[in-house]
Design an enzyme around this catalytic site. Structure first.
Site, short mmCIF file in Angstrom:
data_model
loop_
_atom_site.label_atom_id
_atom_site.label_comp_id
_atom_site.label_asym_id
_atom_site.label_seq_id
_atom_site.Cartn_x
_atom_site.Cartn_y
_atom_site.Cartn_z
N GLY A 227 0.76 -1.24 0.00
CA GLY A 227 0.00 0.00 0.00
C GLY A 227 0.80 1.29 0.00
O GLY A 227 0.21 2.36 0.08
N ARG A 307 -7.26 0.76 -14.82
CA ARG A 307 -7.21 1.60 -13.62
C ARG A 307 -7.95 2.94 -13.73
O ARG A 307 -8.66 3.32 -12.80
CB ARG A 307 -5.76 1.84 -13.19
CG ARG A 307 -5.01 0.56 -12.86
CD ARG A 307 -3.65 0.84 -12.24
NE ARG A 307 -3.77 1.31 -10.88
CZ ARG A 307 -3.59 2.54 -10.49
NH1 ARG A 307 -3.23 3.47 -11.35
NH2 ARG A 307 -3.75 2.87 -9.24
N TYR A 311 -10.65 2.69 -10.94
CA TYR A 311 -10.26 3.36 -9.69
C TYR A 311 -10.19 4.87 -9.83
O TYR A 311 -9.70 5.54 -8.92
CB TYR A 311 -8.87 2.88 -9.24
CG TYR A 311 -8.73 1.41 -9.04
CD1 TYR A 311 -9.53 0.73 -8.12
CD2 TYR A 311 -7.79 0.67 -9.75
CE1 TYR A 311 -9.39 -0.62 -7.93
CE2 TYR A 311 -7.64 -0.69 -9.56
CZ TYR A 311 -8.45 -1.33 -8.65
OH TYR A 311 -8.30 -2.67 -8.46
N CYS A 337 -15.75 -0.12 -27.13
CA CYS A 337 -17.12 0.37 -27.20
C CYS A 337 -17.72 0.38 -25.80
O CYS A 337 -18.45 -0.52 -25.38
CB CYS A 337 -17.94 -0.45 -28.17
SG CYS A 337 -17.42 -0.06 -29.84
N TYR A 365 -0.77 -3.31 -11.87
CA TYR A 365 -2.20 -3.50 -12.19
C TYR A 365 -2.55 -2.99 -13.59
O TYR A 365 -3.64 -2.49 -13.82
CB TYR A 365 -3.08 -2.85 -11.11
CG TYR A 365 -2.66 -3.26 -9.72
CD1 TYR A 365 -2.94 -4.55 -9.25
CD2 TYR A 365 -1.93 -2.40 -8.90
CE1 TYR A 365 -2.52 -4.95 -8.01
CE2 TYR A 365 -1.50 -2.82 -7.65
CZ TYR A 365 -1.79 -4.08 -7.21
OH TYR A 365 -1.35 -4.49 -5.98
C1 PLP Z 1 -2.76 -6.30 -3.42
C2 PLP Z 1 -2.07 -6.68 -2.16
C3 PLP Z 1 -0.85 -6.08 -1.81
C4 PLP Z 1 -0.18 -5.01 -2.63
O1 PLP Z 1 -0.79 -3.77 -2.58
P1 PLP Z 1 -0.07 -2.50 -3.24
O2 PLP Z 1 -1.03 -1.40 -3.05
O3 PLP Z 1 0.15 -2.80 -4.68
O4 PLP Z 1 1.21 -2.28 -2.54
C5 PLP Z 1 -0.24 -6.52 -0.65
N1 PLP Z 1 -0.80 -7.47 0.14
C6 PLP Z 1 -1.97 -8.06 -0.19
C7 PLP Z 1 -2.52 -9.11 0.70
C8 PLP Z 1 -2.64 -7.67 -1.34
O5 PLP Z 1 -3.82 -8.25 -1.62
#
Ligand code: PLP
Length: 411
Positions: A227, A307, A311, A337, A365
């Site tokens: 994250g 994305r 998102y 389309c 992604y």
């Molecule tokens: C998708 C995911 C990540 C990676 O998330 P990022 O935002 O790309 O860093 C890490 N751990 C788990 C369990 C995930 O599902």
């Protein structure tokens, strides 16, 4: 010659030359950038025993996995297929963490039989696990601390309505199951969502995890998920990885002292490691003006990069066929389309038919979420490494679309 020098280059290679050599649409990955990101993370957490488990789902080409292996990371897999990909590349089962959500117990058993550690994310599976293995197979437990983080509801996985993890409010229940089956819980995990901005969110997750960890006697690691946010546009606030490194490491060291044992600190970054390395090169099919907008229609769309539509993600775009002259405002759209705006109201150097547009930050992604929607072919993928370009995935062919579709006799 002078124009050549101005071309958008990575490791000395001009992106426009790559588009010409391999055709478009084309995914290009800068392997050196990936290695830099791995090093950055290692440096930020050099004060503790930190392990990186690259989140395979972000970009799962086997050559990217191979590069991660070379860089010394482990991997996090979310499906049995990802586990098999990682093992195919040469990762040892003990280097793989399996973090599934809502999979069958059969799939969990298959992972255990392969020797991979499972991260259990619901109470029924924890009970199945206990019944099947008792204390013979170590495991990790995924907790949901209910921290809201992340830039978009779809990527915030820590909130109260989230399907991920076992609620921290159910900790007592977890502990009863652990005791009843004498489970060997060696890790606790939280992943609160993508796009975490600051150290405070991480620390909040950490505090909750530390509290829970005191209830488990046999821990060897704590896993803080992924994250970390990366910059999508100039001026974006990004995760200050060094600040997070310092603060989280300090808190972690304090916790280990209390716990009475040195634990490992795990992360599972996806985006942080592979977002910025990636470029999706697309070709302008048409420049189309309406009374309100000038559209640049390109030979790709949400089938190749989901994305922006899924998102609301912002991706910087550059006209790499024209690096000087006046700019105009365009809206970049795909050929699908379906409304598939890639970038709205952006300034680009004047775009002509045939111009190549580079969509940045397309590593994470991007290809991994690509589809054959509209029966379109998926792009080729190129890895740039040590100044050389490698084709790491062939462009799909029409035969690939027909494969697995037997023509049945309807007479
Ligand atoms: C998708 C995911 C990540 C990676 O998330 P990022 O935002 O790309 O860093 C890490 N751990 C788990 C369990 C995930 O599902």
């Amino acid at each position: 010659m002078e124009i050549k020098e101005q071309q958008f280059r990575i490791q000395g290679l001009a992106l426009s030359d790559l588009a010409q050599k391999y055709g478009t649409p084309l995914y290009v990955y800068d392997g050196e950038k990936i290695l830099q990101q791995v090093e950055k993370l290692k440096t930020a957490f050099s004060e503790v025993t930190m392990r990186i488990k690259y989140a395979t789902k972000a970009l799962s080409n086997i050559n990217i996995l191979k590069l991660m292996k070379k860089a010394g990371t482990g991997v996090d897999a979310v499906s049995i297929e990802e586990i098999k990909l990682c093992m195919h590349v040469g990762f040892q089962p003990q280097e793989i963490m399996y973090t599934p959500n809502c999979v069958s117990f059969e799939e969990i058993k298959e992972a255990v039989e392969l020797g991979v550690m499972v991260n259990i994310d619901n109470i029924p599976m924890l009970e199945h696990f206990g019944t099947e293995y008792g204390n013979t197979v170590p495991l990790c437990v995924r907790l949901n601390p209910h921290i809201l983080a992340g830039g978009n509801a779809k990527i915030s996985v820590g909130h109260i309505d989230s399907k991920f993890g076992i609620s921290i409010l159910q900790l007592k229940h977890v502990l009863r199951i652990v005791e009843a089956y004498n489970l060997n819980v060696i890790g606790l995990h939280v992943h609160t969502g993508s796009d975490i901005l600051d150290a405070e969110v991480f620390l909040k997750g950490a505090e909750i995890l530390f509290d829970a960890a005191k209830e488990f006697k046999d821990l060897r690691f704590l896993d803080f998920g992924g994250g970390f946010k990366v910059a999508y546009k100039i001026g974006d606030i990004t995760t200050d990885i060094h600040e997070i490194g310092k603060k989280v490491s300090n808190a972690f060291k304090t916790f280990c002292k209390e716990y009475g044992r040195e634990l490992e600190l795990w992360f599972e970054p996806g985006k942080f490691l592979v977002s910025e390395c990636g470029y999706l090169l697309v070709k302008t099919n048409v420049v189309k003006s309406t009374p309100a907008t000038t559209f640049v229609g390109v030979d790709s769309g949400l089938n190749h990069l989901l994305r922006p539509m899924m998102y609301d993600a912002y991706h910087d775009v550059v006209n790499i066929s024209k690096l000087d002259g006046p700019e105009r405002v365009y809206t970049l759209v795909g050929y699908i389309c379906e409304t598939d705006t890639i970038a709205a109201d952006r300034k680009l150097k004047e775009v002509k038919e045939g111009d190549i547009i580079a969509i940045k930050n397309a590593g994470a992604y991007g290809y991994s979420m690509a589809s054959n929607y509209n029966s379109r072919l998926r792009p080729a993928e190129i890895l740039l490494f040590r100044g050389k370009d490698f084709l790491i995935r062939e462009r799909e062919s029409f035969e690939d679309i027909l494969r697995n579709q037997p023509m049945v006799d309807l007479e």
